[in-house]
Design a protein around this motif. Structure first.
Motif, PDB file in Angstrom:
ATOM      1  N   ARG A 202       0.836  -1.215   0.000  1.00 34.97           N
ATOM      2  CA  ARG A 202       0.000   0.000   0.000  1.00 34.97           C
ATOM      3  C   ARG A 202       0.862   1.253   0.000  1.00 34.97           C
ATOM      4  N   SER A 203       1.977   1.213   0.739  1.00 32.79           N
ATOM      5  CA  SER A 203       2.845   2.391   0.797  1.00 32.79           C
ATOM      6  C   SER A 203       3.491   2.683  -0.547  1.00 32.79           C
ATOM      7  N   ALA A 204       3.737   1.644  -1.337  1.00 28.00           N
ATOM      8  CA  ALA A 204       4.302   1.854  -2.677  1.00 28.00           C
ATOM      9  C   ALA A 204       3.296   2.586  -3.553  1.00 28.00           C
ATOM     10  N   GLY A 205       2.039   2.237  -3.400  1.00 28.64           N
ATOM     11  CA  GLY A 205       0.987   2.922  -4.141  1.00 28.64           C
ATOM     12  C   GLY A 205       0.656   2.256  -5.459  1.00 28.64           C
ATOM     13  N   PRO A 206      -0.496   2.632  -6.010  1.00 24.73           N
ATOM     14  CA  PRO A 206      -0.912   2.072  -7.294  1.00 24.73           C
ATOM     15  C   PRO A 206       0.049   2.498  -8.401  1.00 24.73           C
ATOM     16  N   GLY A 207       0.285   1.602  -9.310  1.00 25.82           N
ATOM     17  CA  GLY A 207       1.206   1.886 -10.406  1.00 25.82           C
ATOM     18  C   GLY A 207       2.642   1.516 -10.080  1.00 25.82           C
ATOM     19  N   LEU A 208       3.011   1.575  -8.815  1.00 24.46           N
ATOM     20  CA  LEU A 208       4.361   1.189  -8.410  1.00 24.46           C
ATOM     21  C   LEU A 208       4.377  -0.221  -7.830  1.00 24.46           C
ATOM     22  N   ALA A 209       3.276  -0.629  -7.234  1.00 29.81           N
ATOM     23  CA  ALA A 209       3.202  -1.936  -6.590  1.00 29.81           C
ATOM     24  C   ALA A 209       3.341  -3.069  -7.606  1.00 29.81           C
ATOM     25  N   ASP A 210       2.887  -2.847  -8.840  1.00 28.74           N
ATOM     26  CA  ASP A 210       2.944  -3.901  -9.856  1.00 28.74           C
ATOM     27  C   ASP A 210       4.378  -4.335 -10.140  1.00 28.74           C
ATOM     28  N   VAL A 211       5.235  -3.384 -10.444  1.00 31.44           N
ATOM     29  CA  VAL A 211       6.617  -3.734 -10.768  1.00 31.44           C
ATOM     30  C   VAL A 211       7.330  -4.240  -9.514  1.00 31.44           C
TER      31      VAL A 211
END
Length: 151
Positions: free
Chosen positions: A99-108
């Motif tokens: 969650r802290s990484a956030g959407p768009g970053l969590a995928d990679v």
């Protein structure tokens, strides 16, 4: 575990195909760190995320489950064992870090750190331009390092 190398064709920073030896037992995260593409802080954040993912039991099962199948318990035995406190805590830490990484970053982040996918394969799977993955992965690891309170 013995080191096992295979030859692969990879693109160098200038877009030229190069034949390289790849260690099959080295994670993409360790590979990036060993070659100076990730700081120690980013590497530790990714390693902690992967450890929480494994402790939480979120990876695919490779072996057979020996607990009773649902609805087929003999003699009124107890239900399948509940996850332990350590497993639940790891799941909470993993979910918080993602969650802290956030959407768009969590995928990679998940693809490279947890699934062990190489950066170029992750870029292709996500439809990103070549060499965008390292920047996005670094941003995601920076947020995860802050969440884990790594200095």
């Amino acid at each position: 575990m013995a080191t096992q190398y295979v030859e692969r064709i990879m693109e160098d920073p200038f877009g030229r195909a190069q034949k390289v030896a790849v260690n099959l037992h080295e994670s993409p995260l360790a590979w990036l760190h060993a070659r100076g593409h990730l700081s120690e802080r980013h590497y530790l954040a990714g390693d902690r995320l992967r450890a929480d993912w494994e402790k939480a039991g979120l990876g695919p099962r490779v072996t057979m489950r020996w607990d009773a199948a649902p609805g087929r318990q003999r003699g009124g035995g107890a239900a399948a064992p509940e996850p332990g406190l350590a497993q639940l805590s790891a799941r909470e830490r993993f979910d918080g870090a993602i969650r802290s990484a956030g959407p768009g970053l969590a995928d990679v982040l998940w693809r490279v750190v947890c699934a062990g996918e190489g950066l170029s394969a992750a870029e292709r799977a996500l439809g990103w331009p070549t060499r965008a993955g390292k920047l996005v992965l670094t941003l995601a690891l920076d947020r995860v390092a802050a969440w884990y309170r790594l200095s």
